[in-house]
Motif scaffolding. Structure first.
Motif, short mmCIF file in Angstrom:
data_model
loop_
_atom_site.label_atom_id
_atom_site.label_comp_id
_atom_site.label_asym_id
_atom_site.label_seq_id
_atom_site.Cartn_x
_atom_site.Cartn_y
_atom_site.Cartn_z
N PHE A 147 -84.85 -24.07 -14.13
CA PHE A 147 -83.49 -23.69 -13.24
C PHE A 147 -83.71 -23.35 -11.92
N LYS A 148 -82.59 -23.52 -11.37
CA LYS A 148 -82.42 -22.70 -9.95
C LYS A 148 -81.82 -21.30 -10.30
N VAL A 149 -82.26 -20.20 -9.55
CA VAL A 149 -81.54 -18.97 -9.90
C VAL A 149 -80.21 -18.98 -9.66
N THR A 150 -79.66 -19.66 -8.60
CA THR A 150 -78.15 -19.52 -8.39
C THR A 150 -77.50 -20.71 -9.48
N ASP A 151 -77.99 -21.58 -10.15
CA ASP A 151 -77.47 -22.44 -11.05
C ASP A 151 -77.43 -21.46 -12.17
N PHE A 152 -78.59 -20.50 -12.53
CA PHE A 152 -78.39 -19.86 -13.80
C PHE A 152 -77.40 -18.72 -13.58
N ARG A 153 -76.95 -18.39 -12.48
CA ARG A 153 -76.29 -17.26 -12.20
C ARG A 153 -74.66 -17.93 -12.63
N ASP A 154 -74.56 -19.10 -12.01
CA ASP A 154 -73.31 -19.90 -11.87
C ASP A 154 -72.96 -20.01 -13.45
N ASN A 155 -74.05 -20.47 -14.20
CA ASN A 155 -73.59 -20.82 -15.61
C ASN A 155 -73.37 -19.43 -16.42
N LEU A 156 -74.13 -18.23 -15.99
CA LEU A 156 -73.81 -17.01 -16.61
C LEU A 156 -72.43 -16.55 -16.27
N ARG A 157 -72.06 -16.91 -14.98
CA ARG A 157 -70.76 -16.56 -14.72
C ARG A 157 -69.65 -17.08 -15.68
N MET A 158 -69.89 -18.28 -15.92
CA MET A 158 -69.14 -19.37 -16.70
C MET A 158 -69.05 -18.64 -18.06
N GLU A 159 -70.18 -18.36 -18.63
CA GLU A 159 -70.37 -17.65 -20.07
C GLU A 159 -69.46 -16.28 -19.96
N LEU A 160 -69.58 -15.35 -18.96
CA LEU A 160 -69.05 -14.14 -19.09
C LEU A 160 -67.58 -14.22 -18.88
N THR A 161 -66.92 -15.36 -18.18
CA THR A 161 -65.75 -15.57 -17.98
C THR A 161 -65.05 -16.05 -19.32
N ARG A 162 -65.68 -16.71 -19.91
CA ARG A 162 -65.38 -17.34 -21.39
C ARG A 162 -65.46 -16.20 -22.41
N GLN A 163 -66.35 -15.42 -22.05
CA GLN A 163 -66.57 -14.07 -22.87
C GLN A 163 -65.13 -13.24 -22.75
N GLN A 164 -64.53 -13.13 -21.70
CA GLN A 164 -63.53 -12.34 -21.27
C GLN A 164 -62.38 -12.69 -22.11
N LEU A 165 -62.22 -14.21 -22.04
CA LEU A 165 -61.23 -14.58 -22.95
C LEU A 165 -61.30 -14.26 -24.47
N SER A 166 -62.54 -14.32 -24.83
CA SER A 166 -62.86 -14.10 -26.22
C SER A 166 -62.37 -12.72 -26.54
N GLN A 167 -63.00 -11.96 -25.63
CA GLN A 167 -62.63 -10.44 -25.73
C GLN A 167 -61.05 -9.97 -25.84
N ILE A 168 -60.27 -10.78 -25.14
CA ILE A 168 -58.94 -10.74 -25.11
C ILE A 168 -58.38 -10.99 -26.59
N LEU A 169 -58.53 -12.03 -26.86
CA LEU A 169 -58.20 -12.45 -28.34
C LEU A 169 -58.81 -11.42 -29.33
N LEU A 170 -59.91 -11.24 -29.41
CA LEU A 170 -60.66 -10.23 -30.25
C LEU A 170 -60.07 -8.68 -30.18
N GLY A 171 -59.95 -8.61 -29.09
CA GLY A 171 -59.79 -6.83 -28.74
C GLY A 171 -58.13 -6.54 -28.88
N THR A 172 -57.43 -7.36 -28.84
CA THR A 172 -56.06 -7.05 -28.78
C THR A 172 -55.35 -6.95 -30.30
N ASP A 173 -56.01 -7.15 -31.39
CA ASP A 173 -55.47 -6.86 -32.71
C ASP A 173 -55.96 -5.29 -33.11
N PHE A 174 -55.25 -4.94 -34.07
CA PHE A 174 -55.58 -3.34 -34.46
C PHE A 174 -54.72 -3.31 -35.99
#
Length: 631
Positions: A147-174
């Protein structure tokens, strides 16, 4: 940024580490760490392509993981083309799901800052030493992974963004406190019960089977009596690993190889450097002027690390005073590399160096000279290499001779085996699904079950099992797929009909017992007919091991108004189960209530996540561009 110019060789360690990185996120996708370099899409999702290259790399990665976990069991599964096709399709479906989540996250305007990406990298255990982020380790593993470091960071950013969406769906129920308490009360509730079980064997001795019943069962279940096509084969194995035991390598051979291949046992020179990167920006002349000013300051003896922290655009190295760790040739940008390796002494500072990413000021901080491994360190390794090479020569020499003999003497493998002093092995009769491990190879099975090959009964050509293993085979016996006669399966049919009748009789007897108990009759004498007595279990928990799991499951389905049930056990016995008392829980631990509430909320969130994904797929324009063959 300079990270963009770092690339290294892929390696096992890096792949393992990337696996750990992927697992560090709840819904991390296999494909999002893979660069897609192919223009031919495997699928299009709302107009965005998933390349065939992305699919292939994700497929190979997941297949390697499965092979590592399941070993021979996966090899057996992988010999089935339909299974591999479904396996590949499941990987593509996962990539499609990831793409849909990425698109939804973009639509919602979800973003991840540079600081969040940096914090995520710092928190990944794979990049830590003694619990602290280590830039050395980070840079090394990223380079090793290709990998290139910048490519790794870009892929990680995409994963974290996807994780945000997951947390929205997982974290709004009570879950309401009352829901959690009710659920916990049901979980901790215990029950008192009694049961009696009668063995079907008590009734089997009175069972008789008529010819008509036997014939009727045979006709109704005729498909169960069909056999697979079977073959018996003779075969000869030729493996490089076996030949290695037959070849000899002298100390002189090993020493000569070492002298002739000295370069293989040298560690190339490596250098360690720090740098300051000034990006071009909108005004390259201004950037050059700034770089020159910083160089002038550095040459006055100023703290280079402090200058890098305050001015370098390479954020990751700047954190460490511009340190780039150790690197060798062919890693950095050519101009950067030439300047670094052109510095003579530790502490020397280069002139301003221009690369495609900006202007650099480079300080040489250490030199690791060429290191040569001593002969004694590598002699065993060399001996094995030479043995393998000699065995490979024999392998191909034998292959030629054996192939010729297999063709010339087609009705026997004995001459073929004699070439390499091997034995002709024989198998028992087997079908495609019951092939012994030695023969459970798709190429071999396709050959031995070929109609022409079976009919001709001749030697095969050399069949490649792997790069260092080949095989010659011939069919010595064959049985067509057929339906077994009634006479052949009479014993099996009688056993099954006896079991069915015995279970039915036991159940009929138990129904009568249940009716008597319901009427309040004394059933002691009836139980004595089969030497039975009630088994009493008090305080049975939902997950208790004190009672048979099948009876325990049924016990917790009963109610005080419907308290008896006849249970057919897995072993053929029949039981009468009676709920006598429900024991509620008086007090609940508040910490347990909170834990249950969290689990219930998480379960609801997971259901929501699955439902949202299902809706996204239903509403999406998904086009499968071409079929993907399973390899």
């Amino acid at each position: 940024m300079l990270d963009k110019i770092r690339e290294g060789a892929s390696g096992i360690i890096a792949k393992v580490i990337l696996g750990l990185v992927i697992l560090s996120f709840v819904f991390a996708g296999v494909g999002s760490y893979l660069n897609s370099g192919s223009e031919i899409p495997a699928a299009t999702v709302n107009g965005e392509d998933i390349s065939s290259n992305t699919l292939e790399r994700a497929y190979q990665s997941e297949r390697a993981r499965m092979e590592s976990q399941l070993g021979e069991a996966f090899s057996q599964l992988a010999s089935n083309e339909d299974y591999l096709a479904n396996f590949r399709q499941s990987i593509l479906d996962k990539l499609i799901s990831d793409k849909l989540l990425d698109q939804k996250a973009e639509e919602l305007g979800l973003r991840v800052s540079d600081e969040q990406v940096k914090d995520a990298i710092f928190s990944i255990p794979a990049f830590q030493v003694d619990g602290v982020f280590n830039n050395d380790r980070f840079q090394t593993l990223i380079r090793q992974s290709g990998f290139k470091v910048t490519d790794f960071r870009d892929n990680l950013r995409m994963e974290l963004t996807r994780q945000q969406l997951s947390q929205i769906l997982l974290g709004t129920d009570f879950t309401l406190d009352s829901e959690a308490r009710h659920s916990l009360q049901l979980q901790k509730q215990t029950r008192d019960a009694r049961f009696v079980a009668v063995s079907m064997d008590e009734f089997a001795k009175n069972v008789s089977i008529s010819d008509e019943e036997r014939n009727q069962y045979y006709k109704s279940n005729i498909a169960n009596f069909e056999t697979e096509e079977m073959v018996k084969v003779a075969y000869v194995d030729l493996k490089i690993s076996d030949l290695m035991e037959k070849v000899e390598v002298t100390d002189a051979d090993v020493n000569t190889f070492y002298q002739e291949h000295m370069d293989n046992y040298q560690t190339p020179e490596e250098r360690r450097a720090s740098h300051i990167l000034i990006e071009f920006g909108d005004n390259e002349d201004a950037a050059l002027a700034k770089a020159q000013d910083l160089l002038n300051i550095a040459n006055t003896g100023a703290d280079f690390a402090a200058l890098a922290r305050d001015n370098s655009a390479d954020a990751f190295s700047a954190e460490n005073g511009g340190d780039l760790e150790w690197f060798g040739r062919d890693v950095m940008d050519p101009a950067f590399e030439e300047a670094t390796f052109g510095l003579q002494n530790v502490g020397d500072i280069s002139e301003v160096v221009k690369s495609e990413f900006g202007f650099h000021i480079i300080k040489l901080t250490d030199i690791k000279p060429v290191q040569v491994k001593e002969f004694d360190e590598v002699k065993d390794e060399i001996a094995q290499t030479l043995k393998h090479d000699k065995a490979a020569e024999l392998f191909y020499e034998y292959q030629t001779q054996m192939s010729e003999l297999a063709f010339e003497v087609q009705d026997s493998l004995q001459d073929v085996a004699t070439v390499a002093n091997l034995e002709v092995k024989t198998s028992d009769l087997f079908s495609r699904s019951t092939a012994p491990a030695d023969l459970a190879n798709l190429t071999v099975l396709d050959t031995v079950f070929s109609a022409d090959f079976i009919a001709e009964r001749i030697n095969s050509d050399a069949l490649s099992v792997s790069d260092d293993h080949l095989m010659f085979v011939r069919v010595t016996d064959h049985q067509d797929a057929r339906t077994k006669s009634l006479e052949e399966v009479t014993a099996d049919i009688d056993a099954e009909l006896t079991r069915q009748k015995a279970v039915a009789a036991a159940k009929e007897w138990m129904i009568a017992l249940k009716d008597s108990v319901a009427n309040g009759d004394d059933v002691t004498a009836k139980l004595a007919e089969h030497s039975l007595e009630w088994q009493v279990q008090a305080g049975v928990g939902r997950y208790s091991g004190a009672m048979d799991s099948q009876l325990r499951t049924e016990l917790f389905k009963l109610s005080v108004t419907d308290s008896r049930k006849i249970v057919e056990m897995a072993n053929g016995d029949v039981a009468l189960l009676e709920l006598q008392k429900v024991n509620p829980v008086d007090t609940l631990d508040n910490n347990e209530v909170k834990a249950v509430a969290q689990r219930l909320a998480m379960r609801k969130g997971q259901d929501n996540f699955s439902n949202v994904l299902a809706v996204l797929k239903e509403q999406a324009d998904i086009e499968y561009k071409r079929a993907q063959a399973a390899n």
